[in-house]
Motif scaffolding. Sequence first.
Motif, PDB file in Angstrom:
ATOM      1  N   GLN A  30       0.859  -1.182   0.000  1.00 20.79           N
ATOM      2  CA  GLN A  30       0.000   0.000   0.000  1.00 20.79           C
ATOM      3  C   GLN A  30       0.894   1.229   0.000  1.00 20.79           C
ATOM      4  OE1 GLN A  30      -2.177  -1.405   3.594  1.00 20.79           O
ATOM      5  NE2 GLN A  30      -4.038  -0.932   2.444  1.00 20.79           N
ATOM      6  N   ASN A  31       0.762   2.033  -1.024  1.00 17.38           N
ATOM      7  CA  ASN A  31       1.586   3.242  -1.126  1.00 17.38           C
ATOM      8  C   ASN A  31       0.992   4.186  -2.166  1.00 17.38           C
ATOM      9  OD1 ASN A  31       2.718   2.603  -3.844  1.00 17.38           O
ATOM     10  ND2 ASN A  31       3.709   0.900  -2.759  1.00 17.38           N
ATOM     11  N   ASN A  32       1.569   5.340  -2.259  1.00 23.02           N
ATOM     12  CA  ASN A  32       1.225   6.298  -3.308  1.00 23.02           C
ATOM     13  C   ASN A  32       2.509   6.680  -4.045  1.00 23.02           C
ATOM     14  OD1 ASN A  32      -0.277   8.007  -4.913  1.00 23.02           O
ATOM     15  ND2 ASN A  32      -0.172   9.717  -3.477  1.00 23.02           N
ATOM     16  N   TYR A  33       3.274   5.666  -4.348  1.00 20.96           N
ATOM     17  CA  TYR A  33       4.547   5.806  -5.056  1.00 20.96           C
ATOM     18  C   TYR A  33       4.253   6.056  -6.529  1.00 20.96           C
ATOM     19  CZ  TYR A  33       9.527   4.516  -5.667  1.00 20.96           C
ATOM     20  OH  TYR A  33      10.877   4.501  -5.912  1.00 20.96           O
ATOM     21  N   PRO A  34       5.008   6.873  -7.229  1.00 24.84           N
ATOM     22  CA  PRO A  34       6.261   7.506  -6.840  1.00 24.84           C
ATOM     23  C   PRO A  34       6.116   8.894  -6.206  1.00 24.84           C
ATOM     24  CG  PRO A  34       5.877   7.923  -9.157  1.00 24.84           C
ATOM     25  CD  PRO A  34       4.713   7.082  -8.673  1.00 24.84           C
ATOM     26  N   TRP A  35       4.881   9.303  -5.904  1.00 30.23           N
ATOM     27  CA  TRP A  35       4.683  10.671  -5.413  1.00 30.23           C
ATOM     28  C   TRP A  35       4.993  10.804  -3.925  1.00 30.23           C
ATOM     29  CZ3 TRP A  35       5.066  12.151  -9.913  1.00 30.23           C
ATOM     30  CH2 TRP A  35       4.272  11.713 -10.961  1.00 30.23           C
ATOM     31  N   GLN A  36       4.757   9.741  -3.185  1.00 23.72           N
ATOM     32  CA  GLN A  36       5.022   9.782  -1.745  1.00 23.72           C
ATOM     33  C   GLN A  36       5.898   8.595  -1.351  1.00 23.72           C
ATOM     34  OE1 GLN A  36       1.201   9.937   0.181  1.00 23.72           O
ATOM     35  NE2 GLN A  36       0.706  11.980  -0.615  1.00 23.72           N
ATOM     36  N   GLY A  37       6.668   8.779  -0.275  1.00 21.79           N
ATOM     37  CA  GLY A  37       7.636   7.765   0.103  1.00 21.79           C
ATOM     38  C   GLY A  37       7.194   6.831   1.208  1.00 21.79           C
ATOM     39  N   ALA A  38       5.949   6.980   1.702  1.00 19.52           N
ATOM     40  CA  ALA A  38       5.455   6.091   2.761  1.00 19.52           C
ATOM     41  C   ALA A  38       5.050   4.753   2.158  1.00 19.52           C
ATOM     42  CB  ALA A  38       4.268   6.738   3.469  1.00 19.52           C
ATOM     43  N   LEU A  39       5.724   3.688   2.587  1.00 21.12           N
ATOM     44  CA  LEU A  39       5.485   2.352   2.046  1.00 21.12           C
ATOM     45  C   LEU A  39       5.027   1.420   3.155  1.00 21.12           C
ATOM     46  CD1 LEU A  39       8.780   2.003  -0.049  1.00 21.12           C
ATOM     47  CD2 LEU A  39       6.600   2.963  -0.818  1.00 21.12           C
ATOM     48  N   PRO A  87      16.217   2.134  -2.419  1.00 23.35           N
ATOM     49  CA  PRO A  87      16.724   2.662  -3.696  1.00 23.35           C
ATOM     50  C   PRO A  87      18.002   3.477  -3.518  1.00 23.35           C
ATOM     51  CG  PRO A  87      14.359   3.034  -3.481  1.00 23.35           C
ATOM     52  CD  PRO A  87      14.841   2.560  -2.148  1.00 23.35           C
ATOM     53  N   GLY A  88      18.858   3.402  -4.513  1.00 23.78           N
ATOM     54  CA  GLY A  88      20.075   4.193  -4.470  1.00 23.78           C
ATOM     55  C   GLY A  88      19.788   5.669  -4.306  1.00 23.78           C
ATOM     56  N   TRP A  89      18.699   6.143  -4.954  1.00 19.16           N
ATOM     57  CA  TRP A  89      18.388   7.575  -4.849  1.00 19.16           C
ATOM     58  C   TRP A  89      18.045   7.964  -3.413  1.00 19.16           C
ATOM     59  CZ3 TRP A  89      13.706   8.491  -2.816  1.00 19.16           C
ATOM     60  CH2 TRP A  89      12.668   7.577  -3.039  1.00 19.16           C
ATOM     61  N   ALA A  90      17.582   7.008  -2.596  1.00 20.34           N
ATOM     62  CA  ALA A  90      17.284   7.282  -1.191  1.00 20.34           C
ATOM     63  C   ALA A  90      18.516   7.149  -0.315  1.00 20.34           C
ATOM     64  CB  ALA A  90      16.195   6.334  -0.696  1.00 20.34           C
ATOM     65  N   GLN A  91      19.614   6.701  -0.906  1.00 17.77           N
ATOM     66  CA  GLN A  91      20.880   6.582  -0.182  1.00 17.77           C
ATOM     67  C   GLN A  91      21.930   7.530  -0.761  1.00 17.77           C
ATOM     68  OE1 GLN A  91      21.986   2.407   0.989  1.00 17.77           O
ATOM     69  NE2 GLN A  91      20.452   1.856  -0.554  1.00 17.77           N
ATOM     70  N   ASN A  92      21.425   8.622  -1.353  1.00 14.27           N
ATOM     71  CA  ASN A  92      22.280   9.681  -1.901  1.00 14.27           C
ATOM     72  C   ASN A  92      23.141   9.216  -3.067  1.00 14.27           C
ATOM     73  OD1 ASN A  92      21.495  11.882  -0.158  1.00 14.27           O
ATOM     74  ND2 ASN A  92      22.543  10.791   1.497  1.00 14.27           N
ATOM     75  N   ARG A  93      22.613   8.263  -3.855  1.00 15.93           N
ATOM     76  CA  ARG A  93      23.284   7.842  -5.078  1.00 15.93           C
ATOM     77  C   ARG A  93      22.330   8.065  -6.242  1.00 15.93           C
ATOM     78  NH1 ARG A  93      24.600   3.312  -1.946  1.00 15.93           N
ATOM     79  NH2 ARG A  93      23.134   2.037  -3.145  1.00 15.93           N
ATOM     80  N   ALA A  94      22.659   9.043  -7.067  1.00 13.20           N
ATOM     81  CA  ALA A  94      21.790   9.360  -8.204  1.00 13.20           C
ATOM     82  C   ALA A  94      21.776   8.241  -9.224  1.00 13.20           C
ATOM     83  CB  ALA A  94      22.245  10.661  -8.861  1.00 13.20           C
ATOM     84  N   ILE A  95      22.883   7.506  -9.310  1.00 16.29           N
ATOM     85  CA  ILE A  95      23.028   6.406 -10.254  1.00 16.29           C
ATOM     86  C   ILE A  95      24.155   5.530  -9.702  1.00 16.29           C
ATOM     87  CG2 ILE A  95      24.764   7.491 -11.750  1.00 16.29           C
ATOM     88  CD1 ILE A  95      23.191   6.425 -14.185  1.00 16.29           C
ATOM     89  N   PRO A  96      24.195   4.236 -10.032  1.00 19.98           N
ATOM     90  CA  PRO A  96      25.252   3.369  -9.472  1.00 19.98           C
ATOM     91  C   PRO A  96      26.614   3.579 -10.135  1.00 19.98           C
ATOM     92  CG  PRO A  96      23.303   2.092 -10.077  1.00 19.98           C
ATOM     93  CD  PRO A  96      23.160   3.432 -10.715  1.00 19.98           C
ATOM     94  N   THR A 134       9.575   4.759   5.335  1.00 17.28           N
ATOM     95  CA  THR A 134       9.348   5.983   4.580  1.00 17.28           C
ATOM     96  C   THR A 134      10.638   6.390   3.904  1.00 17.28           C
ATOM     97  OG1 THR A 134       7.631   6.718   6.110  1.00 17.28           O
ATOM     98  CG2 THR A 134       8.613   8.389   4.688  1.00 17.28           C
ATOM     99  N   LEU A 135      10.584   6.522   2.594  1.00 18.34           N
ATOM    100  CA  LEU A 135      11.746   6.953   1.830  1.00 18.34           C
ATOM    101  C   LEU A 135      11.756   8.475   1.724  1.00 18.34           C
ATOM    102  CD1 LEU A 135      11.545   4.317  -1.057  1.00 18.34           C
ATOM    103  CD2 LEU A 135      12.988   4.229   0.983  1.00 18.34           C
TER     104      LEU A 135
END
Length: 669
Positions: free
Chosen positions: A463-472, A491-500, A547-548
């Motif tokens: 249950q989520n409203n991804y990609p608009w909200q980060g609550a999963l 996700p990498g983007w949630a760990q300060n990695r724009a791309i691997p 929550t991302l």
Amino acid sequence: MIKKLCLLFTLGLALSASAQKKDYPIQPVPFTSVKLDDQFWSSKIETNRTVTIPASFARCESTGRVKNFVMAAEHQGKFCTVYPFDDTDIYKTIEGASYSMAVHPDPKLSAYIDSLINIVGKAQEPDGYLYTARSIDPIHPQAWAGPERWVNEQKSSHELYNCGHMYEAAAAHFMATGKRNFLNIALKNADLLVRTFGPDKKHVAPGHEIVEMGLVRLYRITGKTDYLNLAKFFIDQRGIKAYNKKSTNVYENGTYFQDDKPVVDQDEAEGHAVRAMYLYSGMADVAALTGDTAYLKAIDKIWNNMVGKKMYVQGSIGAVGDGERFGDNYELPNATAYNETCAAIGNVFWNERMFLLHGDSKYIDVLEKTLYNGLISGVGLDGKSFFYTNAMQVSDSFTHPDLERERSGWFTCSCCPTNLVRLLPSVPGYMYAENGSDVYVNLFISGTASLMVNNKAIKITQQNNYPWQGALAFTIDPAAATEMNLMIRIPGWAQNRAIPSDLYSYEQPSTQKIEIKVNGKPVDYHMVKGYAVISKKWKKNDKVELTLPMDVQRVMANKALPEDSAKVALQRGPVMYCAEWKDNGGKATNIIIPKNTVFDAAFEPSLLNGVMVLKANVKSVNIDVANQTISTETKSMTAIPYYAWANRGKGEMTVWFPEQVKAIELLTR
């Protein structure tokens, strides 16, 4: 029977009908085992079912693609479309429609597809050959076909390419319906290939790869090793003929076809980007099924090269229009970016397979970036208008003849629309995967999946409203208490990695911490290859929450990309943003985003089928032609998701924004 068959397949990866000693160590959960209830993806898949599929079949009829098969059966008439691979548009649409029917039965559509299969079957020659560009008039075949079978395969005939798409479609149709009418046509054709090609037979490196993937599909259904062996044979033929390597012409030296050297010696993503993605996907399939470690080492190196030096910030690949190909390392121009939609689709295929081989979330990070941005940008919100190329910048002061500024209903070369038809229904199959007690959660899409973990039934509801909200939220519902390692991708983007890779990075890292709760209480977890691993005995209605961070991130490019120097791109969650003329006073390429700019995110349900927009006060450059003056002013800027651009008419668009004015380039028109 149909339900059993549905469970054998997902995304072109079927579980074998016979015992196999080797395979991907991780297995995807079939899309037929996932029921979506998601605002973002459910609507897109439904539009594909109700609009895109019928429109694609209608266009196959109206453009003569169906007529070519009718004439081939009668051996009279004149090939009435442009390209010898036009046959595949029917195959790909049947494939997508079959995936759709697997979860949404449609007797009327099924009957129509059977009528098409009947037409296709009549066009097949007695020995299994099926290629309308020759069969209509074997004495005067279409120009690319060559005077005899297969003689132009290594160049332009696309005979084996047509076979590959036919196999993919026939496998999908068999999965969805349990009928063998199309499958038998495909098997008869595949048996012809087995009789024709091999170590002591005809040698050829397919001009446009995909037959390798298709043969693997047939092997998984039948267990017939001849098909797997032939797939490997075709792959191993690349580079054998040693094209003229001294030439700088990409069409002569073999790089265009990934044919300049044996595949095990290749270490760079090269040539026609769609061909490349299909080759690397086929290599992954064969490596998984044969244990070929040389293939694995090669595609690992190629992947690192592509993600580190040849990928756009929104996940697209294939920068150069001349040859629809990869350029040199760091050759990623904005104004002339090509970025074929089919290449994005192939990129999803390949990264899924890389994940199944290695179990590393970085492959799903790339898959997600491509899927939410540079792939779905290829289809309009109406479901019947498309982009073949996906631009990075459209400016009124610069127009490149190869770039599309507005969507088209169809193309003379219509590979991209029909490729989207087959990809979209299978998206739920990328959400989950399993390896023994390990259950991977890869994509965040609301719905319920039915899994078997160590022979015990488990349901997982997102249950989520991804990609608009980060609550999963994830509800775990086992039939009985079950030990399981729930592996949730962070996700990498949630760990300060724009791309691997270091190709793109965030200007300012997020400081938000990621907390995971089980049944309302924070839980300790450890990270393995980008996954938060929660190990416990799961009981009915156990609930996991995390929550991302959904900060608006300013993305910077590596210094090796001079066009993007002192510029930023905007990202929120997995979604890349752009500015479009419609929201910004008729222009977009005059926007400057200073370093101290603060963005507000707001969901606008009535805009572009509902999107999260970014708003901020920025600077814009204004030119007063009458007084020959240039000035800047503060203005309100609106950015929309990149995938949604060009749905409101033709005008400027840009992904990259300067942070300050450094110079003014005067253009004469």
